[in-house]
Design a protein around this motif. Structure first.
Motif, PDB file in Angstrom:
ATOM      1  N   ARG A   1       0.941  -1.256  -0.138  1.00 26.99           N
ATOM      2  CA  ARG A   1      -0.022   0.166   0.076  1.00 26.99           C
ATOM      3  C   ARG A   1       0.817   1.360  -0.069  1.00 26.99           C
ATOM      4  O   ARG A   1       0.432   2.187  -0.724  1.00 26.99           O
ATOM      5  N   VAL A   2       2.082   1.310   0.936  1.00 31.99           N
ATOM      6  CA  VAL A   2       2.634   2.273   0.679  1.00 31.99           C
ATOM      7  C   VAL A   2       3.526   2.447  -0.709  1.00 31.99           C
ATOM      8  O   VAL A   2       3.461   3.621  -1.033  1.00 31.99           O
TER       9      VAL A   2
ATOM     10  N   ARG B   1       3.284   5.771  -3.059  1.00 31.28           N
ATOM     11  CA  ARG B   1       4.572   6.474  -3.620  1.00 31.28           C
ATOM     12  C   ARG B   1       4.359   6.515  -5.052  1.00 31.28           C
ATOM     13  O   ARG B   1       4.866   7.591  -5.319  1.00 31.28           O
ATOM     14  N   LEU B   2       4.101   5.422  -5.729  1.00 31.53           N
ATOM     15  CA  LEU B   2       4.104   5.415  -6.948  1.00 31.53           C
ATOM     16  C   LEU B   2       2.990   6.313  -7.790  1.00 31.53           C
ATOM     17  O   LEU B   2       2.882   6.819  -8.683  1.00 31.53           O
ATOM     18  N   GLU B   3       1.703   6.343  -6.831  1.00 33.46           N
ATOM     19  CA  GLU B   3       0.786   7.502  -7.473  1.00 33.46           C
ATOM     20  C   GLU B   3       1.413   8.846  -7.326  1.00 33.46           C
ATOM     21  O   GLU B   3       0.740   9.603  -8.097  1.00 33.46           O
TER      22      GLU B   3
ATOM     23  N   ALA C   1       4.962   5.926 -18.276  1.00 36.02           N
ATOM     24  CA  ALA C   1       5.757   4.791 -17.524  1.00 36.02           C
ATOM     25  C   ALA C   1       5.365   4.862 -15.971  1.00 36.02           C
ATOM     26  O   ALA C   1       5.099   3.857 -15.335  1.00 36.02           O
ATOM     27  N   ALA C   2       4.948   6.071 -15.568  1.00 39.08           N
ATOM     28  CA  ALA C   2       4.743   6.076 -14.136  1.00 39.08           C
ATOM     29  C   ALA C   2       3.227   5.687 -14.067  1.00 39.08           C
ATOM     30  O   ALA C   2       2.930   4.854 -13.005  1.00 39.08           O
ATOM     31  N   ARG C   3       2.303   5.627 -15.127  1.00 43.94           N
ATOM     32  CA  ARG C   3       0.920   5.186 -14.975  1.00 43.94           C
ATOM     33  C   ARG C   3       1.056   3.495 -14.896  1.00 43.94           C
ATOM     34  O   ARG C   3       0.283   2.840 -14.443  1.00 43.94           O
TER      35      ARG C   3
ATOM     36  N   GLN D   1       0.776  -1.973 -12.318  1.00 38.71           N
ATOM     37  CA  GLN D   1       1.424  -3.009 -11.866  1.00 38.71           C
ATOM     38  C   GLN D   1       1.441  -3.080 -10.335  1.00 38.71           C
ATOM     39  O   GLN D   1       1.346  -4.284 -10.043  1.00 38.71           O
ATOM     40  N   GLN D   2       1.541  -2.079  -9.697  1.00 41.81           N
ATOM     41  CA  GLN D   2       1.681  -2.120  -8.341  1.00 41.81           C
ATOM     42  C   GLN D   2       0.096  -2.394  -7.597  1.00 41.81           C
ATOM     43  O   GLN D   2       0.076  -3.033  -6.495  1.00 41.81           O
TER      44      GLN D   2
END
Length: 182
Positions: free
Chosen positions: A87-88, A92-94, A143-145, A150-151
């Motif tokens: 979740r963390v 962070r990725l969001e 790439a961020a999306r 994936q996460q």
């Protein structure tokens, strides 16, 4: 603000210092004004999304700390910690994705300013580096999306594993109260 500095430095260096076009300039037709206003609004919305993502990350980190302080769930502890870490990481990725989208919105706004200024003979810019900066920002945002997607899958798997472990703990008469304490 410190996160915005690299973006502005990139845009100014790559774009040769594109100056904003005043949407109230009477030389601009209504369509250009609306187009620029939409691009400016997109940057504002993207900045707000970054602030929201920062708040979500802080909230998830507080939740993880509360879970760690709540007590042991025995055999389900490992699965809970894995889910919490997932979740963390997702939060962070969001945040990274929100920042990449903000940068993309800013690059698109710069391109809109430059193209509008050139189309209306207000200024002259080298469009190739401006377009390249926008394309690079588009690739980073994509790439961020993808990383977020994936996460989310990894979090779903970790959540399923945790609830299976929790169900086994409850079925065996283990103490499930630490999960519900706050």
């Amino acid at each position: 603000m410190r996160r915005l500095l690299p973006l502005f430095a990139l845009l100014l260096s790559a774009c040769g210092g594109v100056r904003p076009v005043d949407i109230h300039d009477p030389r601009l037709p209504r369509a250009d004004r609306l187009f620029l206003a939409d691009a400016e609004d997109a940057v504002v919305v993207a900045r707000a999304a970054v602030a929201d993502a920062e708040a979500r990350l802080a909230e998830v980190q507080r939740w993880r700390a509360r879970i760690a302080d709540a007590g042991s769930l025995g055999a389900a502890d490992g699965a809970l910690q894995t889910m919490a870490a997932a979740r963390v990481r997702l939060a962070r990725l969001e945040l990274d994705a929100a920042e990449a989208h903000r940068d993309l919105s800013a690059a698109r706004l710069t391109r809109a300013y430059a193209r509008t200024a050139m189309r209306r003979d207000l200024a002259v810019y080298e469009l190739e580096p401006i377009d390249q900066a926008a394309e690079a920002a588009t690739a980073r945002a994509a790439a961020a999306r993808d990383a977020v997607d994936q996460q989310r899958i990894a979090l779903q798997e970790a959540t399923t594993a945790f609830w299976q472990a929790f169900r086994q703990l409850a079925a065996s008469g283990g103490d499930t109260r630490p999960l519900w304490r706050e």
